[in-house]
Design a protein around this motif. Structure first.
Motif, PDB file in Angstrom:
ATOM      1  N   TYR A   1      38.865  40.203  44.429  1.00  0.00           N
ATOM      2  CA  TYR A   1      39.369  39.490  43.255  1.00  0.00           C
ATOM      3  C   TYR A   1      38.588  39.837  41.990  1.00  0.00           C
TER       4      TYR A   1
ATOM      5  N   MET B   1      43.520  25.233  35.083  1.00  0.00           N
ATOM      6  CA  MET B   1      42.235  25.941  35.042  1.00  0.00           C
ATOM      7  C   MET B   1      41.085  24.993  34.710  1.00  0.00           C
TER       8      MET B   1
ATOM      9  N   ARG C   1      45.426  33.280  44.164  1.00  0.00           N
ATOM     10  CA  ARG C   1      44.412  32.563  44.941  1.00  0.00           C
ATOM     11  C   ARG C   1      44.806  31.091  45.119  1.00  0.00           C
TER      12      ARG C   1
ATOM     13  N   LEU D   1      37.109  32.439  38.414  1.00  0.00           N
ATOM     14  CA  LEU D   1      38.183  32.998  37.583  1.00  0.00           C
ATOM     15  C   LEU D   1      38.630  31.997  36.513  1.00  0.00           C
ATOM     16  N   SER D   2      38.725  30.718  36.891  1.00  0.00           N
ATOM     17  CA  SER D   2      39.129  29.683  35.926  1.00  0.00           C
ATOM     18  C   SER D   2      38.118  29.574  34.793  1.00  0.00           C
TER      19      SER D   2
ATOM     20  N   LEU E   1      38.466  30.726  42.911  1.00  0.00           N
ATOM     21  CA  LEU E   1      39.250  29.890  42.000  1.00  0.00           C
ATOM     22  C   LEU E   1      38.399  29.376  40.844  1.00  0.00           C
TER      23      LEU E   1
ATOM     24  N   ARG F   1      45.521  37.137  39.563  1.00  0.00           N
ATOM     25  CA  ARG F   1      44.717  36.903  40.778  1.00  0.00           C
ATOM     26  C   ARG F   1      44.364  35.432  40.951  1.00  0.00           C
ATOM     27  N   LEU F   2      44.135  34.738  39.838  1.00  0.00           N
ATOM     28  CA  LEU F   2      43.863  33.300  39.894  1.00  0.00           C
ATOM     29  C   LEU F   2      45.045  32.547  40.507  1.00  0.00           C
TER      30      LEU F   2
ATOM     31  N   TRP G   1      40.432  23.435  38.016  1.00  0.00           N
ATOM     32  CA  TRP G   1      40.024  24.384  39.056  1.00  0.00           C
ATOM     33  C   TRP G   1      38.623  24.977  38.829  1.00  0.00           C
ATOM     34  N   GLN G   2      38.118  24.942  37.595  1.00  0.00           N
ATOM     35  CA  GLN G   2      36.777  25.504  37.354  1.00  0.00           C
ATOM     36  C   GLN G   2      35.681  24.749  38.114  1.00  0.00           C
TER      37      GLN G   2
END
Length: 405
Positions: free
Chosen positions: A349, A292, A242, A306-307, A303, A238-239, A295-296
């Protein structure tokens, strides 16, 4: 100019010394396509559950090649004619069977590329290597595709008793510490034989096969389909989806050039040109981890959440049961997530359902044949012994639901 020694020995924690059998095999191992496997984790996100599960695809395929060498040696001892050229074809085919795996393996097949299996990508890599090496991989490719007339050779690469399974069960058992998967691969190999160019198991190996199939079933439930690993993989899928959506909306996400290519472009099996393969060969687990980490901090809540959750192992809760989840339960968990700050668009998500299946032995795909003492071939399910094959042949289905803690 000093000639390089290509007949190396590699020390493996499972089997001890692994010998590289020829200079051609050495050249393949040294190739950048193959060296990339050092940077691909064999078990995806299983290290979130089993911290020791950090071994790589590189180790696994070398182990497969070692078992193939043992098998060729054993079959020759039993009088099966295998030429040196055929033996080398078998070593190369098993060595390259996983070369098409992407970062975190199966998560990539469902998000970055569309409806392309790692086997199809492996074949394209093999074809490209064959061109580079002047056609020396023709026999290996023919065996890999199942086109070579000696059927047992393809069965050693891909079947219910192949060298791939013989290695990964033993290796994954070792690195996870799950003793139930620890099969005796050498014993199993010593029981193999060939009749009518088909792979068979000698009657005295009946219980070794049963142990092998039971180990596979237990490893799937305890390790490969462990609910935390499944939940983590679904979050990663899913990440990446997205990330694709945001890029399509014009967002400039920070990531490596290789990952950006697959996030920005729709890649199907018709797009596997040499240029695309070269891009794919640059992708490994570090691309995903590095992305990740960036993206965090992205303003998009999906995004960034999830990251951060994957990086810090603060995962979604997952419940597993044998029957499907009622619609009202899903709706109730979605409403709870919305009450805790997620929008209607975001909630899909973080609250989702799915199913996982486990089948240790699939007689519809291929029957394991037993060679009796009097020389007859018998379907393993028709033997007089009381084996648990009926249970092992059943497909067990479990359902899961993921949602925020």
């Amino acid at each position: 100019m000093r000639q390089r020694n290509k007949l190396k020995i590699i020390n493996d924690p499972i089997y001890g010394f692994i010998h590289i059998p020829s200079s051609l095999v050495f050249d393949i191992i040294e190739h950048r396509y193959f060296q990339r496997l050092r940077r691909i984790n064999q078990m995806g996100l299983s290290f979130l559950v089993f911290p020791g599960a950090k071994h790589t695809r590189f180790e696994h395929v070398l182990g497969c090649m070692h078992l193939m060498q043992k098998t060729v040696e054993m079959l020759r001892f039993k009088g099966v004619q295998i030429s040196d050229k055929e033996a080398e074809g078998l070593y190369i085919a098993i060595l390259l069977h996983d070369i098409g795996h992407g970062p975190f393996s199966h998560a990539m097949e469902h998000s970055i590329v569309e409806d392309i299996s790692h086997e199809e990508i492996s074949l394209r890599f093999m074809e490209e290597l064959n061109t580079e090496l002047g056609g020396k991989l023709e026999l290996a490719i023919s065996i890999f595709k199942g086109e070579y007339p000696r059927k047992f050779m393809h069965q050693l690469i891909s079947s219910q008793l192949d060298m791939d399974r013989a290695d990964y069960l033993k290796r994954d058992s070792f690195y996870t510490g799950v003793a139930e998967g620890n099969i005796n691969s050498e014993r199993l190999i010593s029981m193999l034989n060939v009749r009518n160019d088909e792979l068979v198991v000698e009657e005295k190996g009946l219980y070794s096969v049963e142990k092998f199939l039971i180990a596979r079933r237990l490893m799937y439930w305890q390790v490969y389909l462990h609910k935390t690993s499944v939940g983590g993989e679904q979050m990663l899928i899913r990440l990446l989806k997205r990330a694709k959506e945001l890029v399509q909306q014009g967002d400039e996400l920070k990531m490596s050039t290789a990952l950006a290519f697959f996030v920005k472009n729709r890649i199907t099996k018709n797009d596997l040109s040499k240029e695309v393969l070269e891009k794919f060969a640059l992708l490994d687990d570090t691309d995903i981890f590095a992305a990740m980490k960036e993206w965090q901090f992205h303003p998009d809540k999906i995004l960034s959440d999830l990251s951060g959750m994957l990086l810090n192992r603060d995962l979604l809760k997952i419940k597993v049961r044998t029957n499907n989840f009622e619609e009202q339960k899903i709706v109730r968990l979605q409403k709870l997530a919305i009450a805790n700050g997620y929008t209607n668009e975001e909630v899909k998500y973080f609250v989702f359902t799915g199913m996982m299946t486990n089948r240790a032995y699939n007689p519809e795909r291929e029957v394991i044949k037993i060679l009796t003492k009097n020389g007859r071939l018998v379907d393993i399910t028709k033997t007089a012994e009381e084996l648990s094959l009926e249970a092992l042949s059943q497909t067990t289905v479990k359902y899961y639901i993921c949602y925020p803690k």
